[in-house]
Write a protein that holds these residues in place. Sequence first.
Motif, PDB file in Angstrom:
ATOM      1  N   ILE A  22      -3.978  -3.682 110.573  1.00  0.00           N
ATOM      2  CA  ILE A  22      -3.563  -4.213 109.657  1.00  0.00           C
ATOM      3  C   ILE A  22      -3.898  -3.735 108.493  1.00  0.00           C
ATOM      4  O   ILE A  22      -5.629  -4.930 108.292  1.00  0.00           O
TER       5      ILE A  22
ATOM      6  N   ARG B 177       1.364  -8.487 116.824  1.00  0.00           N
ATOM      7  CA  ARG B 177      -0.076  -9.353 115.659  1.00  0.00           C
ATOM      8  C   ARG B 177      -1.120  -9.340 117.141  1.00  0.00           C
ATOM      9  O   ARG B 177      -0.848 -10.541 117.788  1.00  0.00           O
TER      10      ARG B 177
ATOM     11  N   SER C 180      -1.859  -6.538 103.736  1.00  0.00           N
ATOM     12  CA  SER C 180      -1.026  -6.656 104.054  1.00  0.00           C
ATOM     13  C   SER C 180      -1.076  -7.691 105.603  1.00  0.00           C
ATOM     14  O   SER C 180      -0.165  -7.943 106.183  1.00  0.00           O
ATOM     15  N   GLN C 181      -2.241  -8.156 105.431  1.00  0.00           N
ATOM     16  CA  GLN C 181      -2.295  -9.635 105.920  1.00  0.00           C
ATOM     17  C   GLN C 181      -1.720 -11.039 105.588  1.00  0.00           C
ATOM     18  O   GLN C 181      -1.918 -12.257 105.834  1.00  0.00           O
TER      19      GLN C 181
ATOM     20  N   TRP D 287      -4.733  -6.294 114.092  1.00  0.00           N
ATOM     21  CA  TRP D 287      -4.789  -5.230 114.293  1.00  0.00           C
ATOM     22  C   TRP D 287      -2.720  -5.306 114.686  1.00  0.00           C
ATOM     23  O   TRP D 287      -2.439  -6.887 115.152  1.00  0.00           O
ATOM     24  N   GLU D 288      -1.606  -4.976 114.691  1.00  0.00           N
ATOM     25  CA  GLU D 288      -0.511  -4.397 115.525  1.00  0.00           C
ATOM     26  C   GLU D 288      -0.700  -3.515 116.724  1.00  0.00           C
ATOM     27  O   GLU D 288      -1.205  -2.581 116.764  1.00  0.00           O
TER      28      GLU D 288
END
Length: 279
Positions: free
Chosen positions: A258, A223, A262-263, A243-244
């Motif tokens: 992301i 991440r 979803s964080q 971000w991934e």
Amino acid sequence: MAELLTWVFDRYSPRGRESSLSLSPPEGEARSLSCILLGGRGCGKTCLLFLTAVMAASELGRKVIFLSPTPIQTLPAPLMEARAGLDPASLKKIKFVYPRTAEELLRDVACLHEAAGAPPSLLIVDGLECYLRWGGEGEQAHQMAARLSALLCDTSTFLSRARAGAPGDPPAECQLIVSLDTHPERGAEASGSDSVLSVFERYFPVRCTLGRDASCAGTRACRIYFSGFQQTEGRDSGLGRHWELVYTPSGAMEFTPIPEKSQAGKVSDPYGSKRTLTV
């Protein structure tokens, strides 16, 4: 400073690959010109910094100074896939300097204003933990961290002023990115990781952290998230975004934004268990 990194992430995201050159580069004056990149060994900090340098030189036409204790012999694996699209002439805009000790780094940075030609618009320093280790332990490391940080930030400000009306280079501030290994061989115990980081935080208001959470276990992924103390009014500064980062089988790097929903949850800050962040 987060604007330049987030632009690179967006360009190497699935959306960026599909839209080719449609994503706009960062423009205008950034409120914060400095950023510190944090992450453990093997998380890809050097590749990420090199990718940023290449993108800044090849697509934004920026003159880049890249300082590192270790010479870069060839393109890192994540960049090999994209090398066919790189303009060799544009890569000449990147100057690599390899100071071996803290004193050499101080000397090289202090001499940047004496270089001929247009001043650089991007200054990158990789592997600060090496210079702290060579600069001493304990209080000596803290003092060296403060000296390096102050000189780098002052130099970035000076070069930004010198760039006003500089010919042969697109108008831009001289931005600054440095990286720090959060699990160096001796640094965490010898120097006191939290206190050293607190020194850097005085000079680098934005942190870009490469960390891992439960969803990254057993994968070549991590991440990336920004945190800091200065919000940039009216601009997409990148603070708070996640971000991934995934390394594909070919070695390329791909960044996937992301969504905010979803964080939620705990993401481990690799600088130590005391700095686990709830985001």
